[in-house]
Structures are given as structure tokens and as C-alpha cells.
Design an enzyme around this catalytic site. Structure first.
Site, PDB file in Angstrom:
ATOM      1  N   LYS A 211     -12.133   1.398  -1.259  1.00 57.08           N
ATOM      2  CA  LYS A 211     -12.121   2.711  -0.803  1.00 57.08           C
ATOM      3  C   LYS A 211     -13.181   3.478  -1.754  1.00 57.08           C
ATOM      4  O   LYS A 211     -13.869   2.933  -2.359  1.00 57.08           O
ATOM      5  CB  LYS A 211     -10.562   3.145  -1.440  1.00 57.08           C
ATOM      6  CG  LYS A 211      -9.684   2.955  -0.533  1.00 57.08           C
ATOM      7  CD  LYS A 211      -8.217   3.496  -0.888  1.00 57.08           C
ATOM      8  CE  LYS A 211      -6.794   3.466   0.133  1.00 57.08           C
ATOM      9  NZ  LYS A 211      -5.827   3.820  -0.452  1.00 57.08           N
ATOM     10  N   ARG A 241      -2.691  -4.011  -2.132  1.00 58.66           N
ATOM     11  CA  ARG A 241      -2.859  -3.965  -0.544  1.00 58.66           C
ATOM     12  C   ARG A 241      -4.222  -4.177  -0.394  1.00 58.66           C
ATOM     13  O   ARG A 241      -5.001  -3.337  -0.797  1.00 58.66           O
ATOM     14  CB  ARG A 241      -2.255  -2.963   0.095  1.00 58.66           C
ATOM     15  CG  ARG A 241      -2.172  -2.686   1.597  1.00 58.66           C
ATOM     16  CD  ARG A 241      -1.726  -1.505   2.074  1.00 58.66           C
ATOM     17  NE  ARG A 241      -1.751  -1.259   3.596  1.00 58.66           N
ATOM     18  CZ  ARG A 241      -3.179  -0.711   3.989  1.00 58.66           C
ATOM     19  NH1 ARG A 241      -4.065  -0.079   3.307  1.00 58.66           N
ATOM     20  NH2 ARG A 241      -3.141  -0.602   5.259  1.00 58.66           N
TER      21      ARG A 241
END
Length: 260
Positions: A211, A241
Site C-alpha cells: 500500500k 492479508r
């Protein structure tokens, strides 16, 4: 936590990201009906404990697609995965219509990036199927000031909503929502104090994989992702995740073996 027929009591487990979208921010995660079984097989062989499939991109600036479009993207792949693999499958959606379709096809969990707030029928649908849920913090406007009160209050409120709808307490986990309605500084603050979310009384899921809080471009964010996974193990996070299953599984083992 219980997902499908699996019980996750302790440790840190890998949830593998399989995107059934043409526009998810990490291109290597994009799969289709032809490639999805190979991707799932690799994830399972690399040590994934849960598969998370998504048919709606939630990258910054994404264009929303309808529930019907989501269903058309995940219907066949989900059927194929459930036929071929004995592994819990989570479906990433915030539409109750999509959740109903996914759970009817055998999905074990709904991963809702709007924490049951976008669709008022979501909690009921999940409870009706006896499924698990991940309730993630999100907000329509970016957070300001103290982030912890807003995040924890949101999670507490929507976990209560889930329980009131009939979800089993042992089938709920929470996600602080790194990358959603937060600045880069707030994302880092959340990551560094992630164990504070345990005060909700539910196990934690962490989603940091490649991210933008790590800066640069997605292709260069593997190492900081692995560092966040090592941190997650130390903080008692139940699930991470991720896109890169094998390397994150190895990072978890490094911490557990004391060989950082």
C-alpha cells in the site's frame, strides 16, 4: 476465530489476495476465470490459510461497479475454487446482494471494507448464512485529530450491530482500515499501535500489502510489507492479508523462530 470449518486460535495466518478485477493497483494480483485456479493453488502451496477474492477494486480513485457486475466476475471462479480446494474463502464486498450470492455459492466469510455501514442488509445476510465477517474501519471523510477514538468507536458499534443481527462472536474479526480515510502519517500511527484495536474484544486482520503508506511505487513495497507482517506477529494479529504469500509466510516464521 472460525471461518468455514477452520478454527484459528492463535498465531498469525496469511490471507491471500486474489483480485478478479482489471484495475486493482497491484497488477500481479489480477486474475480471471482462466488463471484463478493456478493462483489459488500457488497460494495454498505457499502457505495461505484463507483465500480472499475481490471483484471490486478499492484502490484510490477507483470507479465503482455494481453488485451485478461483481457477481458476474466472481461467480464462476468462486464455484471453481470451492470445488477444487479445501480452504476457507472470503469474498471482499460491501454489497449485500453480492454477499448473498457469494455465500450461496459456498463462500465462508465476507470482508466488508465499509464495516457493515454501506449496506444496511449486510449483517443480516451474513448471519443468515452462518458465515464469518471482517469488519473494517472506513469513513466518508478523512479522519482528523485523535484517530483511535474514531476507529475503535466505529469498530465497537458495528461489531455490536453484527452480534445483534445474529453473527456468532467467534466468527468476527476487525480491521483498522490502513489506507482508508487516513493520511500517510495516520496510517503509520495506526500500524505502530495496531494492538490497541484488541480492546474491541475481537481478533485482528491487518492489510498493508504494497500500500501507498510505504511510499514509492507498488513494485518496490515488498520489503516494508514484510516488515509490517513481522510487526503484526509481535502484536498478536491473527491474519495478514497479502499479495506475496510465500515471502510473508517466511517472515512470520522468522519472528516465531527468533531469527529476524
Amino acid at each position: 476465530m472460525i471461518i468455514g470449518d477452520r478454527q484459528f486460535k492463535s498465531g498469525t495466518h496469511v490471507m491471500a489476495i486474489i483480485n478478479l478485477t482489471p484495475d486493482s493497483f497491484w497488477e500481479a494480483s489480477r486474475k480471471n476465470t482462466d488463471s484463478v485456479l493456478f493462483a489459488v493453488e500457488k497460494a495454498v502451496n505457499d502457505g495461505a490459510a484463507v483465500i480472499d477474492i475481490g471483484a471490486q477494486s478499492t484502490r484510490p480513485g477507483y470507479t465503482e461497479v455494481s453488485a451485478d457486475e461483481e457477481i458476474s466476475r466472481f461467480e464462476k471462479p468462486l464455484e471453481m475454487i470451492k470445488e477444487r480446494f479445501d480452504i476457507p474463502v472470503s469474498v471482499d464486498t460491501y454489497f449485500s446482494k453480492s454477499a448473498e450470492a457469494a455465500l450461496s455459492l459456498g463462500a465462508d466469510m465476507i470482508n466488508d471494507v465499509w464495516g457493515l455501514t454501506r449496506d444496511s442488509d449486510m449483517a443480516r445476510i451474513i448471519a443468515k448464512h452462518g458465515a464469518a465477517a471482517c469488519i473494517m474501519h472506513n469513513a466518508k471523510t478523512p479522519l482528523s485529530g485523535d484517530i483511535w477514538g474514531a476507529i475503535i468507536d466505529f469498530l465497537n458499534e458495528n461489531c455490536k450491530k453484527a452480534l445483534a443481527a445474529g453473527l456468532d462472536k467467534d466468527k468476527i474479526c476487525v480491521d483498522g482500515g490502513i489506507g482508508f480515510a487516513k493520511s500517510r502519517e495516520q496510517n503509520h500511527e495506526l500500524l505502530q499501535g495496531y494492538e490497541r484495536l484488541l480492546q474491541t474484544g475481537f481478533p485482528l486482520l491487518l492489510g498493508t500489502s504494497r500500500k501507498s503508506l510505504f511510499g514509492g511505487v507498488a513494485a518496490d513495497r515488498l520489503q516494508p510489507t514484510l516488515e509490517s507482517t513481522r510487526l503484526a506477529v509481535k502484536k498478536g494479529v491473527l491474519f495478514v492479508r497479502v499479495h506475496d504469500v510465500k515471502k510473508n509466510v517466511a517472515a512470520i516464521k522468522e519472528v516465531l523462530n527468533g531469527a529476524e
